[in-house]
Design a protein around this motif. Sequence first.
Motif, PDB file in Angstrom:
ATOM      1  N   ASP A 140     -23.990  69.544 -89.667  1.00  0.00           N
ATOM      2  CA  ASP A 140     -24.382  68.466 -90.559  1.00  0.00           C
ATOM      3  C   ASP A 140     -23.307  68.284 -91.618  1.00  0.00           C
ATOM      4  O   ASP A 140     -22.747  69.267 -92.121  1.00  0.00           O
ATOM      5  CB  ASP A 140     -25.721  68.785 -91.232  1.00  0.00           C
ATOM      6  N   LEU A 141     -23.023  67.026 -91.959  1.00  0.00           N
ATOM      7  CA  LEU A 141     -22.023  66.690 -92.970  1.00  0.00           C
ATOM      8  C   LEU A 141     -22.619  65.725 -93.969  1.00  0.00           C
ATOM      9  O   LEU A 141     -23.522  64.947 -93.636  1.00  0.00           O
ATOM     10  CB  LEU A 141     -20.809  66.015 -92.321  1.00  0.00           C
ATOM     11  N   THR A 142     -22.076  65.741 -95.179  1.00  0.00           N
ATOM     12  CA  THR A 142     -22.486  64.802 -96.219  1.00  0.00           C
ATOM     13  C   THR A 142     -21.251  64.116 -96.774  1.00  0.00           C
ATOM     14  O   THR A 142     -20.252  64.769 -97.064  1.00  0.00           O
ATOM     15  CB  THR A 142     -23.214  65.541 -97.357  1.00  0.00           C
ATOM     16  N   LEU A 200     -21.870  66.026 -83.563  1.00  0.00           N
ATOM     17  CA  LEU A 200     -21.927  66.693 -82.263  1.00  0.00           C
ATOM     18  C   LEU A 200     -20.523  66.736 -81.679  1.00  0.00           C
ATOM     19  O   LEU A 200     -19.825  65.721 -81.661  1.00  0.00           O
ATOM     20  CB  LEU A 200     -22.844  65.945 -81.306  1.00  0.00           C
ATOM     21  N   GLU A 201     -20.125  67.902 -81.212  1.00  0.00           N
ATOM     22  CA  GLU A 201     -18.809  68.064 -80.586  1.00  0.00           C
ATOM     23  C   GLU A 201     -19.021  68.575 -79.170  1.00  0.00           C
ATOM     24  O   GLU A 201     -19.591  69.644 -78.962  1.00  0.00           O
ATOM     25  CB  GLU A 201     -17.956  69.045 -81.378  1.00  0.00           C
ATOM     26  N   LEU A 202     -18.588  67.784 -78.207  1.00  0.00           N
ATOM     27  CA  LEU A 202     -18.706  68.154 -76.800  1.00  0.00           C
ATOM     28  C   LEU A 202     -17.361  68.688 -76.325  1.00  0.00           C
ATOM     29  O   LEU A 202     -16.401  67.937 -76.194  1.00  0.00           O
ATOM     30  CB  LEU A 202     -19.126  66.951 -75.959  1.00  0.00           C
ATOM     31  N   THR A 203     -17.310  69.975 -76.071  1.00  0.00           N
ATOM     32  CA  THR A 203     -16.055  70.595 -75.647  1.00  0.00           C
ATOM     33  C   THR A 203     -15.751  70.310 -74.179  1.00  0.00           C
ATOM     34  O   THR A 203     -14.626  70.495 -73.742  1.00  0.00           O
ATOM     35  CB  THR A 203     -16.096  72.112 -75.895  1.00  0.00           C
ATOM     36  N   SER A 204     -16.733  69.831 -73.440  1.00  0.00           N
ATOM     37  CA  SER A 204     -16.531  69.552 -72.016  1.00  0.00           C
ATOM     38  C   SER A 204     -15.945  68.150 -71.765  1.00  0.00           C
ATOM     39  O   SER A 204     -15.594  67.837 -70.631  1.00  0.00           O
ATOM     40  CB  SER A 204     -17.855  69.684 -71.262  1.00  0.00           C
ATOM     41  N   HIS A 219     -11.550  67.177 -77.948  1.00  0.00           N
ATOM     42  CA  HIS A 219     -12.989  67.186 -77.694  1.00  0.00           C
ATOM     43  C   HIS A 219     -13.607  65.872 -78.139  1.00  0.00           C
ATOM     44  O   HIS A 219     -13.134  65.238 -79.064  1.00  0.00           O
ATOM     45  CB  HIS A 219     -13.681  68.327 -78.442  1.00  0.00           C
ATOM     46  N   LEU A 220     -14.702  65.495 -77.514  1.00  0.00           N
ATOM     47  CA  LEU A 220     -15.443  64.300 -77.892  1.00  0.00           C
ATOM     48  C   LEU A 220     -16.325  64.634 -79.098  1.00  0.00           C
ATOM     49  O   LEU A 220     -17.083  65.599 -79.074  1.00  0.00           O
ATOM     50  CB  LEU A 220     -16.314  63.814 -76.732  1.00  0.00           C
ATOM     51  N   VAL A 221     -16.195  63.844 -80.166  1.00  0.00           N
ATOM     52  CA  VAL A 221     -16.980  64.052 -81.378  1.00  0.00           C
ATOM     53  C   VAL A 221     -17.808  62.797 -81.637  1.00  0.00           C
ATOM     54  O   VAL A 221     -17.301  61.682 -81.599  1.00  0.00           O
ATOM     55  CB  VAL A 221     -16.068  64.349 -82.594  1.00  0.00           C
ATOM     56  N   LEU A 222     -19.109  63.002 -81.890  1.00  0.00           N
ATOM     57  CA  LEU A 222     -20.040  61.909 -82.156  1.00  0.00           C
ATOM     58  C   LEU A 222     -20.713  62.132 -83.494  1.00  0.00           C
ATOM     59  O   LEU A 222     -20.992  63.268 -83.870  1.00  0.00           O
ATOM     60  CB  LEU A 222     -21.107  61.851 -81.055  1.00  0.00           C
ATOM     61  N   TYR A 223     -20.993  61.039 -84.203  1.00  0.00           N
ATOM     62  CA  TYR A 223     -21.691  61.107 -85.489  1.00  0.00           C
ATOM     63  C   TYR A 223     -22.947  60.259 -85.440  1.00  0.00           C
ATOM     64  O   TYR A 223     -22.948  59.194 -84.835  1.00  0.00           O
ATOM     65  CB  TYR A 223     -20.800  60.578 -86.616  1.00  0.00           C
ATOM     66  N   ARG A 224     -23.999  60.725 -86.115  1.00  0.00           N
ATOM     67  CA  ARG A 224     -25.226  59.945 -86.252  1.00  0.00           C
ATOM     68  C   ARG A 224     -25.676  60.033 -87.704  1.00  0.00           C
ATOM     69  O   ARG A 224     -25.764  61.124 -88.282  1.00  0.00           O
ATOM     70  CB  ARG A 224     -26.311  60.503 -85.346  1.00  0.00           C
ATOM     71  N   LEU A 225     -25.943  58.881 -88.316  1.00  0.00           N
ATOM     72  CA  LEU A 225     -26.427  58.832 -89.691  1.00  0.00           C
ATOM     73  C   LEU A 225     -27.846  59.386 -89.742  1.00  0.00           C
ATOM     74  O   LEU A 225     -28.727  58.919 -89.026  1.00  0.00           O
ATOM     75  CB  LEU A 225     -26.408  57.392 -90.207  1.00  0.00           C
TER      76      LEU A 225
END
Length: 64
Positions: free
Chosen positions: A5-7, A18-22, A46-52
């Motif tokens: 979690d980030l602020t 979320l970080e998907l290493t695959s 890696h694929l990195v995704l963010y969700r508010l």
Amino acid sequence: MKKSDLTCSECGAGFRRLELTSERGIQGNYHCPACGTLIEELGAAHLVLYRLTVQPSIKAIRNQ
């Protein structure tokens, strides 16, 4: 998969990261959609995704 979690330091918006290493990602930057502050510089490893998850502070956005 890694979860964290980030602020945003400027407006207080909260994000789930979320970080998907695959999966390979795209190199670039992720900015807070509410205030435009740089959140992270992304590499292509890696694929990195963010969700508010937490709405930003209205007071912080108005003061910009």
